[in-house]
Design an enzyme around this catalytic site. Structure first.
Site, PDB file in Angstrom:
ATOM      1  N   HIS A   1       0.846  -1.183   0.000  1.00  0.00           N
ATOM      2  CA  HIS A   1       0.000   0.000   0.000  1.00  0.00           C
ATOM      3  C   HIS A   1       0.890   1.246   0.000  1.00  0.00           C
ATOM      4  O   HIS A   1       1.699   1.425   0.911  1.00  0.00           O
ATOM      5  CB  HIS A   1      -0.906  -0.025   1.229  1.00  0.00           C
ATOM      6  CG  HIS A   1      -1.869   1.115   1.287  1.00  0.00           C
ATOM      7  ND1 HIS A   1      -2.861   1.283   0.350  1.00  0.00           N
ATOM      8  CD2 HIS A   1      -1.989   2.154   2.147  1.00  0.00           C
ATOM      9  CE1 HIS A   1      -3.559   2.366   0.644  1.00  0.00           C
ATOM     10  NE2 HIS A   1      -3.048   2.917   1.722  1.00  0.00           N
TER      11      HIS A   1
ATOM     12  N   ASP B   1       0.552   5.181  -0.021  1.00  0.00           N
ATOM     13  CA  ASP B   1      -0.298   6.369   0.026  1.00  0.00           C
ATOM     14  C   ASP B   1       0.252   7.382  -0.972  1.00  0.00           C
ATOM     15  O   ASP B   1       1.432   7.718  -0.937  1.00  0.00           O
ATOM     16  CB  ASP B   1      -0.347   6.923   1.447  1.00  0.00           C
ATOM     17  CG  ASP B   1      -1.214   6.052   2.345  1.00  0.00           C
ATOM     18  OD1 ASP B   1      -2.290   5.622   1.877  1.00  0.00           O
ATOM     19  OD2 ASP B   1      -0.818   5.774   3.483  1.00  0.00           O
TER      20      ASP B   1
ATOM     21  N   ASP C   1      -7.781   0.980   2.299  1.00  0.00           N
ATOM     22  CA  ASP C   1      -7.530   1.942   3.368  1.00  0.00           C
ATOM     23  C   ASP C   1      -8.256   3.244   3.112  1.00  0.00           C
ATOM     24  O   ASP C   1      -7.648   4.213   2.718  1.00  0.00           O
ATOM     25  CB  ASP C   1      -6.011   2.187   3.436  1.00  0.00           C
ATOM     26  CG  ASP C   1      -5.639   3.207   4.481  1.00  0.00           C
ATOM     27  OD1 ASP C   1      -6.331   3.277   5.498  1.00  0.00           O
ATOM     28  OD2 ASP C   1      -4.650   3.935   4.278  1.00  0.00           O
TER      29      ASP C   1
ATOM     30  N   HIS D   1      -7.132   9.358  -0.472  1.00  0.00           N
ATOM     31  CA  HIS D   1      -7.740   9.222   0.863  1.00  0.00           C
ATOM     32  C   HIS D   1      -6.965   9.866   2.014  1.00  0.00           C
ATOM     33  O   HIS D   1      -7.446   9.807   3.151  1.00  0.00           O
ATOM     34  CB  HIS D   1      -8.088   7.760   1.168  1.00  0.00           C
ATOM     35  CG  HIS D   1      -6.924   6.815   1.223  1.00  0.00           C
ATOM     36  ND1 HIS D   1      -6.646   5.929   0.206  1.00  0.00           N
ATOM     37  CD2 HIS D   1      -5.978   6.610   2.149  1.00  0.00           C
ATOM     38  CE1 HIS D   1      -5.578   5.223   0.528  1.00  0.00           C
ATOM     39  NE2 HIS D   1      -5.148   5.611   1.707  1.00  0.00           N
TER      40      HIS D   1
HETATM   41 ZN   LIG Z   1      -3.646   4.673   2.830  1.00  0.00          ZN
END
Ligand SMILES: [Zn+2]
Length: 1040
Positions: A260, A262, A372, A577
Site C-alpha cells: 500500500h 499512500d 484503506d 484518501h
Molecule cells: Zn492509505
C-alpha cells in the site's frame, strides 16, 4: 538417534529453540549467527547531497566526494546519492554474495542505469543479492549507485509517526560491506520460526503443536551451526512435518503480494513517485526469483508516474503483467476517499483508471480495491457495476471503534439495489508478514465461518511502500499444505473472488453505506481543501458542459479534451484518501492547493473560450452572456459586472442548460413578478428580512429567532430556541488528531455568544436585502457574517468569513428545528440516504458525526427544514437540531491545518411538503452552481437558448461532456440520475443536432440494445430509484 527419548518441558523446549534462532542471544554459537559468512569492505564509497530529486542520468554527472560508513547526511527531504565500487574476493567463488547496506532513509540500488532493488531497514530490506553463486569467470568488480531519500517509510514525524515532519532530521549510513550469505541457514531459520509459530499459535491443548515443537527440538539436536553438513538432516525433519497435509475441508488462504503506497500523506507527492519505483522494482525482483509469486498493484496515477520517470521499469511491469504475476487492480486513478468525492468524480476515478489500465496493460480491472479509506458511499456498488466491476476488497471497517462489522465476505447492496461481492481480509490487515500467527488469525477471525471458506491475505510492508520480502514468500510457500493450518496458496485477487463466487449461496447481504466508526473529523479538517474540491468539481462540470455545447454548434471549436483530462486528473489526485480528507502534512496540503489553483485558472480560461465559441455569429446588444449550467430554468438575482469593476444587481431568467442575454437595465423593476425584499431593523437592534416567501428574524447578535414560511405562516425554528447558533467544542481525540473527533467532544459544547448591537442592515432591500454582524469566537478568532435574502429565493444565505486561530477546537453552527422526525436525510453521490436522529443503539450513536454533500434535511409529514452548504461535508442531526461542522484545529500531522481566513456559505430552506417536491435538491445545486456572466465576443446573442431540458424534476442531468474515445469526437456523453428515490419516466428535450442516441455504461461503452428512438427532439428515459443513466449522443455535423 544418539540419545534416548526424554520427557520434555514445554517452556524450556520452546525457549531453547527460540535461543537457537535468536538475533540477540547466543549468536556466537546459534544458527542465526551463521546466516552470513565472510565479509569484506566495499572498495570505494563516494556521495553527493542534493535538496532535489535528480534522475539517474543527472545524478551520475554530479560531483561525488569520498564518503565512509558512519557518515551522516540530510536533512529531511534531501537526497544522498552514493557511488559504491565493489570487488568480490576470488575466494568467494561458488558462494552467494550480498551487498549488505544499512542506512536510515529509503534507498534504491541502481545497476547499469536501471533501478534494481529497494534498500530500507524499516522494510527489512538490508541486502542486495550480487550473485546467487559466484562463477569462476564472473566479473568480480562492479559499480553500483544507491539513491537514499532522507525520509523513512512513513515520512519523518518528530517524535511520533503522525507528528509534523522534523525538518532538521539527519540520517546515517551504518553498514556497507560485502558478505557471503548462507541460503541453507536462512531456510532452516524460516522452518524453525514457523514451527515455533505453530507451537505457540495452536497451544498446549493441541496435538499438532507438540509435533511442531518436538520437530523443532529435534532439529536443534541434530544441527550443528558450525557444521553445514549436519543441515540436511534437520531440513529433512522439517520437510517431513510440513509435508503432512491437511484434510479436504481446510480453509484456503489466498496470499497476494501487496504494497500500500499512500499517494501523498506524511511525505509529498514527489516522494511517492520514488516510493513506487523502490517498492515495485523489489517486487519485480521477487517475481523473477519466485515464478509463483503474484503481486497486486492499484492506483493508475502511480503507474503513470513510473511510466514517465522510469520507462524501463514500466516496460518490465508490463511484461510481468502479461505473465500474470504483476496484477493491476482497483480500476481507479487513485485510491480515493470513499465519502467526499461527488458522484461524477467517483465515475471519473474509474473512467481515468480503467482506460489507463486498458491502454497500458491490455485489460481493465475486475476488482475495486480500496483497502484503506474512511468509509464507503452507498452509491459505490452502482458505480462499480457501471464500470465493469462486481467485486470489492477493503478492510478498513475493522477499525470501527464501537461496533464490530458482522462480515468478512458478503454481498453489498447499494442505494439503487446494485449488488457486489465484498471481501475484507479476515486478518484485518493489508500489511501481513506471512507469520503463522497471522495465518491462524485469518481463519479464527473470519466472521463468515461456514459461509465462506476462502480468505485473502495481503502481505508486504505498506502505507509508505516497501512491499513483500523473500522471507515472507519462503514462509508462505512452506505453509502451502500442512496439517493443522489452513492451506496457503499464492493467488491473484481474481482467483480469490472466483473461489468465493463459486460458493456464495450462503453469503449474507448488507444494505446501504459502509460507515466507518472512526476518522469522522476528516469530513471537516483542512477546510480549504474541501472548498477547493467542491469548487473544482463545479468548474470542470461547467467547462465540460459549455465546451460540449460549443462543439455541437460550431465546426471551428476544438473541444479541450487533453486539457480537461489533465485538470480532471489533478482533481482526482487530490481526492486521494489522505489529501481531500485533510489528514496529510503541510507540504502536501500546499501542493494540493496548487493543484486547485491550476484547475481554477485553466478552467476559467476554458470557460471563456467555450462561451465565446458558443455564441459566435449570433447578433445581440452586449458583450456579456448569462449562462445557466444546471438542467432547469432559473430566475435569480445576480451581480453583473459593470465597466470600471463595479457590479449591479439584476434579476435574470435563464433557461435550462443554456444562456440568456443581459436584461435591459431600465425594464428591471416593473417586471418583478415577486414581492421585493423588505428589510426592517427594530429599535432593539433585531432585523427582519422578508421576501414574501420566507420571513427571517435575527436577534441583535445575529442569531435566528424566527424563520417563517410566509404562505402557511409555519415557523421553522423550535420554540424558545435560536438558530444560526455558533458552538465551540473541545476537540482532543485519542490519537489520530487530523482524523478523529470523538463522541465525548459533544459533552464540551459551548455556545458562542455575541454582543447586542453588532447587527446592522447591509443591503437595504428591493432585489436583495441583507444584514451583517461580527462575532468574537474567542480571544484569537472572529467571524463576520452577511445574512442575505433575494427576491423569489426560497432560502436565506449566510455568507461567512472566519479568522480562525485555535488549537483543538471544533466550530459548528446549529439550527434547532420545529420538526420532529426519527430520521434525517443527507445528500450523497447521485442521491440521498437517511440516518437516525437518535442514539438508540450503538450503531446509531456511533454515527454522532456523519458526512453529507450539498444538503441535509429534517422533515416531518408536510413540512421540513433543509440546510444547504457550498463547501462543507461534516454534519449531524440529533433530535431536532441540525448541525453543520465548520472548522477544526488539529495539530498533527499538519500543525498549521485550518489556521487563517476562511470563507463559506450555508443556507436555510424551510419548506412545505417533502424536500423532493419542495425543490431542496435544485436549491442546493443552485447554491453550488451560481449563474455565470461570461464575456462574449460582441455582440452577444439577443435571445435565450436552452440545450437540454427535462420533463421531470426527479431527474438530474448531471454531466454533459465529449465522449472519451477518439473515434467519437463528435459524440457527447450525458449522465443523468434519478434524485427523488422514485420510479419515473422522463422526457429529455434536446435542441442540439443529434443524429443518434444510445445508452451506454459509465465507461461510455454503448449498450448494444440501447438505441433510443428520437422523436421531435425528445428522448424517453425510464429510471428506477437513484438509477444513474449514461447516454451517447452522436452529433450531426453543423451546417457551417
Ligand atoms: Zn492509505
Amino acid at each position: 538417534m544418539a540419545a534416548a527419548p526424554a520427557l520434555k518441558h514445554w517452556r524450556t523446549t520452546l525457549e531453547r529453540v527460540e535461543k537457537f534462532v535468536s538475533p540477540v542471544y547466543f549468536t556466537d554459537c546459534n544458527l542465526r549467527g551463521r546466516l552470513f559468512g565472510a565479509t569484506c569492505p566495499v572498495a570505494a564509497l563516494s556521495s553527493f547531497l542534493t535538496p532535489d530529486r535528480p534522475t539517474y542520468e543527472e545524478a551520475v554527472q554530479r560531483d561525488f566526494r569520498p564518503a565512509q560508513v558512519g557518515c551522516s547526511f540530510g536533512p529531511t527531504w534531501w537526497t544522498c546519492w552514493f557511488r559504491v565500487e565493489l570487488t568480490i574476493p576470488e575466494a568467494w567463488v561458488g558462494q552467494e554474495v550480498h551487498l549488505c547496506w544499512e542506512s536510515d532513509g529509503e534507498g534504491l540500488v541502481w545497476r547499469d542505469g536501471e533501478p534494481v532493488q529497494g534498500l530500507t531497514k524499516e522494510g527489512e530490506k538490508t541486502s542486495y543479492v550480487l550473485t546467487d553463486r559466484l562463477g569462476e569467470r564472473d566479473p568480480r568488480s562492479l559499480t553500483l549507485y544507491v539513491e537514499v531519500a532522507c525520509n523513512g517509510l512513513l515520512g519523518a514525524g518528530k517524535g511520533s509517526i503522525i507528528a509534523a515532519p522534523d525538518p532538521e532530521k539527519m540520517f546515517q549510513l551504518s553498514r556497507a560491506e560485502l558478505a557471503v550469505f548462507h541460503r541453507d541457514v536462512h531456510m532452516l531459520l524460516v522452518d524453525l520460526e514457523l514451527l515455533l509459530g505453530i507451537a505457540k499459535g495452536l497451544g498446549k491443548d493441541n496435538q499438532r503443536s507438540f509435533q511442531a515443537l518436538y520437530t523443532a527440538n529435534q532439529m536443534v539436536n541434530v544441527c550443528d551451526p558450525a557444521q553445514p553438513e549436519t543441515f540436511p538432516v534437520a531440513q529433512a525433519l522439517a520437510s517431513r512435518f510440513f509435508g503432512q497435509h491437511g484434510g479436504e475441508s481446510q480453509h484456503t488462504i489466498h496470499a497476494t503480494g501487496h504494497c500500500h503506497i499512500d499517494t501523498a500523506w506524511l511525505w509529498p507527492f514527489k516522494e511517492t513517485v520514488r516510493k513506487c519505483a523502490r517498492s515495485w522494482v523489489t517486487a519485480l525482483q521477487l517475481m523473477e526469483r519466485n515464478p509463483e509469486f503474484i503481486f497486486a498493484c492499484s492506483q493508475a496515477q502511480q503507474l503513470e508516474w513510473v511510466k514517465s520517470r522510469y520507462p524501463g521499469l514500466h516496460s518490465r511491469l508490463q511484461e510481468f503483467a502479461c505473465r500474470g504475476q504483476f496484477v493491476p487492480v482497483g480500476g481507479t486513478w487513485v485510491e480515493m476517499d470513499g465519502n467526499l468525492p461527488s458522484g461524477e468524480a467517483m465515475v471519473r476515478q474509474f473512467l481515468q483508471g480503467q482506460n489507463f489500465f486498458l491502454q497500458e496493460f491490455g485489460k481493465m480491472c475486475s476488482e475495486f480495491w480500496l483497502p484503506d479509506t474512511f468509509g464507503y458511499s452507498a452509491q459505490l456498488p452502482q458505480i462499480m457495476h457501471g464500470c465493469g466491476i462486481r467485486r470489492f476488497l477493503t478492510q478498513k471497517l475493522s477499525w470501527n471503534l464501537v461496533n464490530s462489522f458482522p462480515h468478512h465476505t458478503f454481498f453489498w447492496e447499494g442505494l439503487d439495489g446494485s449488488r457486489v461481492l465484498v471481501h475484507f481480509p479476515p486478518g484485518d490487515s493489508y500489511v501481513m508478514q506471512g507469520s503463522v500467527e497471522e495465518v491462524l488469525k485469518t481463519v479464527a477471525n473470519n466472521r463468515d465461518k461456514g459461509r465462506a471458506n476462502h480468505s485473502a491475505f495481503l502481505f508486504g510492508f505498506g502505507d509508505g511502500g516497501g512491499g513483500p520480502t523473500q522471507t515472507m514468500l519462503d514462509r508462505l510457500k512452506r505453509l502451502s499444505n500442512t496439517d493443522g493450518l489452513p492451506r496457503v496458496q499464492l493467488s491473484s485477487p481474481r482467483q480469490l473472488f472466483s473461489a468465493l463466487e463459486s460458493d456464495s449461496g450462503q453469503l449474507c447481504t448488507w444494505v446501504g453505506e459502509l460507515f466507518l466508526e472512526l476518522h469522522n473529523g476528516t469530513y471537516t479538517t483542512h477546510a480549504q481543501i474541501k472548498k477547493g474540491n467542491r469548487e473544482c468539481e463545479r468548474i470542470l462540470h461547467d467547462v465540460e458542459l459549455l465546451s460540449s455545447l460549443a462543439l455541437a454548434r460550431s465546426t471551428q471549436f476544438l473541444y479541450p479534451a487533453a486539457q480537461l483530462q489533465h485538470l480532471w486528473r489533478l482533481l482526482l489526485l487530490n481526492q486521494f484518501h489522505d489529501v481531500v480528507t485533510g489528514s496529510c502534512i503541510q507540504m502536501v496540503a500546499e501542493e494540493a492547493m496548487c493543484h486547485y489553483e491550476d484547475i481554477r485558472s485553466h478552467g476559467n480560461t476554458l470557460l471563456s473560450a467555450a462561451a465565446a465559441a458558443l455564441c459566435a455569429g449570433e447578433p445581440g446588444p452586449e458583450g456579456l452572456l448569462i449562462v445557466n449550467t444546471l438542467p432547469w430554468k432559473r430566475t435569480e438575482v445576480m451581480a453583473l459586472p459593470k465597466p470600471g469593476g463595479a457590479h449591479s444587481l439584476a434579476l435574470v431568467t435563464v433557461p435550462s442548460m443554456g444562456y440568456a442575454p443581459v436584461p435591459p437595465h431600465t425594464s428591471l423593476q416593473p417586471l418583478l413578478p415577486q414581492q421585493p425584499v423588505f428589510v426592517v431593523q427594530e429599535t432593539d437592534g433585531s432585523v427582519t428580512l422578508d421576501n414574501g416567501i420566507i420571513r427571517v428574524k435575527l436577534d441583535p447578535t445575529g442569531r435566528l429567532t424566527s424563520l417563517v414560511l410566509v404562505a402557511s405562516g409555519r415557523e421553522a425554528i423550535a420554540e424558545g430556541a435560536v438558530g444560526n447558533q455558533f458552538v465551540l467544542f473541545d476537540d482532543v481525540p485519542l490519537y489520530w488528531d487530523a482524523w478523529d473527533v470523538m463522541d465525548y467532544h459533544l459533552e464540551t459544547r459551548k455556545p458562542v455568544l455575541g454582543q447586542a448591537g453588532t447587527l446592522a442592515v447591509g443591503t437595504e432591500g428591493g432585489l436583495r436585502g441583507s444584514a451583517w454582524f461580527l462575532l468574537q469566537i474567542s480571544p484569537n478568532s472572529r467571524l463576520s457574517q452577511e445574512v442575505v435574502l433575494d427576491v423569489g429565493c426560497p432560502y436565506v444565505r449566510f455568507h461567512t468569513e472566519v479568522h480562525w486561530h485555535e488549537a483543538h477546537k471544533f466550530l459548528k453552527v446549529e439550527f434547532p428545528a420545529r420538526v420532529r422526525s426519527s430520521q434525517a436525510t443527507y445528500e450523497i453521490q447521485f442521491g440521498h440516504l437517511q440516518r437516525p436522529t437518535h442514539y438508540n443503539t450503538s450503531w446509531d450513536w456511533a454515527r454522532f458525526e456523519v458526512w453529507a454533500h450539498r444538503w441535509m434535511d429534517l422533515s416531518e409529514h408536510g413540512f421540513g427544514l433543509a440546510l444547504l452548504n457550498d463547501c462543507k461535508y461534516g454534519a449531524s442531526v440529533r433530535g431536532s437540531i441540525l448541525s453543520l461542522s465548520l472548522l477544526r484545529a488539529p495539530k498533527a500531522p499538519d500543525f498549521t491545518a485550518d489556521m487563517g481566513r476562511h470563507e463559506f456559505t450555508y443556507a436555510l430552506m424551510p419548506h412545505k411538503g417533502s424536500f423532493q417536491d419542495a425543490g431542496v435538491i435544485q436549491a442546493a445545486y443552485s447554491l453550488n452552481f451560481p449563474l455565470l456572466a461570461l464575456p462574449a465576443p460582441s455582440p452577444a446573442p439577443a435571445t435565450s437558448w436552452s440545450a437540454f431540458s427535462l420533463s421531470s424534476p426527479a431527474v438530474v442531468l448531471e454531466t454533459v461532456k465529449q465522449a472519451e474515445s477518439s473515434s467519437q469526437r463528435r459524440s457527447l456523453v450525458l449522465r443523468l440520475y434519478e434524485a427523488h428515490g422514485s420510479h419515473v419516466d422522463c422526457w429529455l428535450h434536446l435542441s442540439l443536432p443529434v443524429q443518434e442516441a444510445i445508452l451506454c455504461d459509465l465507461l461510455e461503452r454503448p449498450d448494444p440494445a440501447g438505441h433510443l428512438p428520437l422523436r421531435d427532439s425528445r428522448l424517453k428515459l425510464t429510471f428506477s430509484p437513484f438509477q444513474v443513466l449514461s447516454l451517447l449522443l452522436v452529433l450531426q455535423s453543423p451546417p457551417h
